[in-house]
Design a protein around this motif. Sequence first.
Motif, PDB file in Angstrom:
ATOM      1  N   TYR A  53       0.827  -1.209   0.000  1.00 46.20           N
ATOM      2  CA  TYR A  53       0.000   0.000   0.000  1.00 46.20           C
ATOM      3  C   TYR A  53       0.864   1.264   0.000  1.00 46.20           C
ATOM      4  N   LYS A  54       1.972   1.213   0.719  1.00 42.52           N
ATOM      5  CA  LYS A  54       2.813   2.413   0.832  1.00 42.52           C
ATOM      6  C   LYS A  54       3.716   2.596  -0.389  1.00 42.52           C
ATOM      7  N   SER A  55       4.351   1.507  -0.855  1.00 42.40           N
ATOM      8  CA  SER A  55       5.343   1.656  -1.921  1.00 42.40           C
ATOM      9  C   SER A  55       4.729   1.642  -3.318  1.00 42.40           C
ATOM     10  N   VAL A  56       3.678   0.804  -3.520  1.00 46.60           N
ATOM     11  CA  VAL A  56       3.071   0.704  -4.851  1.00 46.60           C
ATOM     12  C   VAL A  56       1.987   1.755  -5.062  1.00 46.60           C
ATOM     13  N   PHE A  57       1.146   1.947  -4.022  1.00 46.02           N
ATOM     14  CA  PHE A  57       0.020   2.884  -4.166  1.00 46.02           C
ATOM     15  C   PHE A  57       0.260   4.216  -3.448  1.00 46.02           C
ATOM     16  N   HIS A  58       1.419   4.347  -2.813  1.00 45.36           N
ATOM     17  CA  HIS A  58       1.868   5.619  -2.233  1.00 45.36           C
ATOM     18  C   HIS A  58       0.910   6.163  -1.168  1.00 45.36           C
ATOM     19  N   LEU A  59       0.356   5.271  -0.358  1.00 46.95           N
ATOM     20  CA  LEU A  59      -0.452   5.715   0.768  1.00 46.95           C
ATOM     21  C   LEU A  59       0.460   6.131   1.914  1.00 46.95           C
ATOM     22  N   SER A  60      -0.074   6.936   2.817  1.00 42.13           N
ATOM     23  CA  SER A  60       0.665   7.263   4.031  1.00 42.13           C
ATOM     24  C   SER A  60       0.755   6.028   4.916  1.00 42.13           C
ATOM     25  N   VAL A  61       1.650   6.070   5.909  1.00 40.08           N
ATOM     26  CA  VAL A  61       1.781   4.932   6.833  1.00 40.08           C
ATOM     27  C   VAL A  61       0.455   4.658   7.518  1.00 40.08           C
ATOM     28  N   SER A  62      -0.209   5.703   7.999  1.00 39.32           N
ATOM     29  CA  SER A  62      -1.488   5.525   8.704  1.00 39.32           C
ATOM     30  C   SER A  62      -2.535   4.894   7.802  1.00 39.32           C
ATOM     31  N   ASP A  63      -2.659   5.400   6.576  1.00 41.54           N
ATOM     32  CA  ASP A  63      -3.663   4.855   5.650  1.00 41.54           C
ATOM     33  C   ASP A  63      -3.333   3.413   5.264  1.00 41.54           C
ATOM     34  N   ALA A  64      -2.053   3.121   5.048  1.00 46.03           N
ATOM     35  CA  ALA A  64      -1.659   1.750   4.703  1.00 46.03           C
ATOM     36  C   ALA A  64      -2.051   0.779   5.815  1.00 46.03           C
ATOM     37  N   LEU A  65      -1.854   1.182   7.073  1.00 49.13           N
ATOM     38  CA  LEU A  65      -2.201   0.316   8.194  1.00 49.13           C
ATOM     39  C   LEU A  65      -3.715   0.196   8.352  1.00 49.13           C
ATOM     40  N   ILE A  66      -4.437   1.257   8.094  1.00 49.98           N
ATOM     41  CA  ILE A  66      -5.905   1.205   8.185  1.00 49.98           C
ATOM     42  C   ILE A  66      -6.475   0.270   7.121  1.00 49.98           C
ATOM     43  N   TYR A  67      -5.962   0.340   5.897  1.00 53.27           N
ATOM     44  CA  TYR A  67      -6.412  -0.571   4.840  1.00 53.27           C
ATOM     45  C   TYR A  67      -6.144  -2.027   5.236  1.00 53.27           C
ATOM     46  N   THR A  68      -5.003  -2.253   5.868  1.00 51.79           N
ATOM     47  CA  THR A  68      -4.671  -3.612   6.287  1.00 51.79           C
ATOM     48  C   THR A  68      -5.596  -4.090   7.394  1.00 51.79           C
ATOM     49  N   ILE A  69      -6.010  -3.195   8.272  1.00 52.39           N
ATOM     50  CA  ILE A  69      -6.949  -3.558   9.332  1.00 52.39           C
ATOM     51  C   ILE A  69      -8.237  -4.103   8.733  1.00 52.39           C
ATOM     52  N   ALA A  70      -8.716  -3.471   7.656  1.00 46.47           N
ATOM     53  CA  ALA A  70      -9.956  -3.938   7.013  1.00 46.47           C
ATOM     54  C   ALA A  70      -9.812  -5.378   6.532  1.00 46.47           C
ATOM     55  N   THR A  71      -8.675  -5.686   5.904  1.00 45.41           N
ATOM     56  CA  THR A  71      -8.447  -7.055   5.421  1.00 45.41           C
ATOM     57  C   THR A  71      -8.338  -8.036   6.577  1.00 45.41           C
ATOM     58  N   ALA A 125      -9.751  -7.705   9.524  1.00 46.26           N
ATOM     59  CA  ALA A 125     -11.073  -7.852  10.127  1.00 46.26           C
ATOM     60  C   ALA A 125     -11.925  -8.857   9.350  1.00 46.26           C
ATOM     61  N   VAL A 126     -11.843  -8.798   8.030  1.00 42.71           N
ATOM     62  CA  VAL A 126     -12.578  -9.773   7.211  1.00 42.71           C
ATOM     63  C   VAL A 126     -12.019 -11.178   7.436  1.00 42.71           C
ATOM     64  N   GLY A 127     -10.687 -11.286   7.601  1.00 45.72           N
ATOM     65  CA  GLY A 127     -10.091 -12.579   7.913  1.00 45.72           C
ATOM     66  C   GLY A 127     -10.583 -13.129   9.230  1.00 45.72           C
ATOM     67  N   LEU A 128     -10.720 -12.264  10.240  1.00 44.04           N
ATOM     68  CA  LEU A 128     -11.254 -12.719  11.522  1.00 44.04           C
ATOM     69  C   LEU A 128     -12.695 -13.215  11.358  1.00 44.04           C
ATOM     70  N   ALA A 129     -13.466 -12.542  10.498  1.00 43.22           N
ATOM     71  CA  ALA A 129     -14.832 -13.010  10.221  1.00 43.22           C
ATOM     72  C   ALA A 129     -14.808 -14.412   9.604  1.00 43.22           C
ATOM     73  N   GLY A 130     -13.839 -14.674   8.736  1.00 47.36           N
ATOM     74  CA  GLY A 130     -13.702 -16.010   8.163  1.00 47.36           C
ATOM     75  C   GLY A 130     -13.370 -17.039   9.217  1.00 47.36           C
ATOM     76  N   SER A 131     -12.528 -16.674  10.171  1.00 49.13           N
ATOM     77  CA  SER A 131     -12.184 -17.586  11.264  1.00 49.13           C
ATOM     78  C   SER A 131     -13.403 -17.886  12.130  1.00 49.13           C
ATOM     79  N   VAL A 132     -14.206 -16.849  12.424  1.00 51.04           N
ATOM     80  CA  VAL A 132     -15.429 -17.044  13.207  1.00 51.04           C
ATOM     81  C   VAL A 132     -16.386 -17.961  12.457  1.00 51.04           C
ATOM     82  N   ALA A 133     -16.520 -17.749  11.156  1.00 55.28           N
ATOM     83  CA  ALA A 133     -17.397 -18.604  10.351  1.00 55.28           C
ATOM     84  C   ALA A 133     -16.960 -20.063  10.426  1.00 55.28           C
ATOM     85  N   CYS A 134     -15.646 -20.297  10.409  1.00 55.23           N
ATOM     86  CA  CYS A 134     -15.138 -21.662  10.522  1.00 55.23           C
ATOM     87  C   CYS A 134     -15.480 -22.263  11.878  1.00 55.23           C
ATOM     88  N   ALA A 135     -15.252 -21.502  12.941  1.00 57.01           N
ATOM     89  CA  ALA A 135     -15.517 -22.009  14.293  1.00 57.01           C
ATOM     90  C   ALA A 135     -16.985 -22.379  14.479  1.00 57.01           C
TER      91      ALA A 135
END
Length: 455
Positions: free
Chosen positions: A291-309, A311-321
């Motif tokens: 996110y930072k090197s290819v799409f030139h987001l700020s550090v904060s924005d890059a980390l926020i985008y990663t949080i979204a991904t 969070a969806v992964g955690l939803a997948g884990s809950v679905a499995c459980a």
Amino acid sequence: MVQATEAMRGTVEDVVARIERMPISRWHLKARFIIGVATLFDGFDNLAIAYVLPVLAPQWQLSTPQIGLLLSASLFGQLLAALFFGWWAERVGRKRALIWSILIYSLLSLACAFAWDYKSLLVLRTLQGFGIGGEVPVAMTYIAELSRSHGRGRFVLLYELVFPAGLLAAAIVGASVVPQIGWRWLFVIGAIPAVLVFPLFRLPESPRWLAAKDRHAEADAALSGIEREIERSTGHALPAPQPVVLTSQRSAPLADLFGPKYLRRTLTSWIIWSACYFCTYGLLVWLPSIYKSVFHLSVSDALIYTIATQAVGLAGSVACALSIDLTMRRTAFSVAFLGAAASFFWIWFVNPSSAITLMFAGSIANFFVAYIAIGVYLYTPEIYPTRSRAIGLSASAFWARVAGFIGPNLIGASIVSLGLGSVFLGFAIAASLAGIVAWMFVSETRFRTLEEVSP
């Protein structure tokens, strides 16, 4: 009759029968919580480096290959841990191996906070990986061995949810801490689990492991203590255990992994773990830097985008459980791999030109990958007997670490030479092949005792 009953106490048959009549109780939740906190921080420490590097890379003027090596350094330590801690847990017990792994990764996290350059952080992260890689397989083995057959999937995976929660916590804390007070504090927070060794000393050793080692008196004492706590918390006496007849085999742990009964299970497990964690580590550890090197987001924005991904992964884990006991293991794994493969193929086809597109499609892929990543921690302990359960799970985790080590480094090279889209084509092919293997060879383990599945 009384003498015969007393002579049976603490044997494998007795331990299994007594565990099978235990309801899920306050004691089980306490044990799951204590070990779960350690596993949460294992996940936290696993990905902490991903949220440090967007700051460190420009500060230390790191090249793309150096970033890839730092991202995968912990996984090299985890390779060694997977081989050592599985073997050690079979020899000295689950609890002792668990305590030492927690101490190692916690204290090395604190040491990482004092790294002064690229080389020092690379060495410390490698050493920390030795503890990180040992904790989860041994902890999962311990939790699985406390579980009865009915509802085992949900009970075990509700514990294992803390690992993806730790991955998400690393993203959230990283986004809050790193831009505000500096990257070193993320590693300081990762040292918190060192205090968990004190409540861990109060938990008993696995009665199944003690019984398998012919330490019958200790197995009986450990199980009796659990039974007294359950009866005290519920206010009711436990029902009489129903006799079980087990087929007992004596063999060395490595013979189990490669013997005629277990070889297909072993190879299937290795393929599933390798493909799953090739995608998991390759995707998650690189996202903030992409996110930072290819799409030139700020550090904060890059980390926020990663949080979204995450969070969806955690939803997948809950679905499995919540769904793992509703369908066959084979169906669950193969469908999840198919969903991940379709998502990765789509990312490759459109070759994302914006961070939003990558976040959306990557999050969908992460949902399915996270489903598998938590499910394999349930399935693998089920397919091996007690005498080789820890080493069987650790051996599978070893190949996951191999794939996880290759993934970040391969991605670094691919981005430079072939472009971002090529990375996701590799993920798609790996997920497709693993889905086929899962459909053809995964064994069914639902609602069967561990000893019935794996004598």
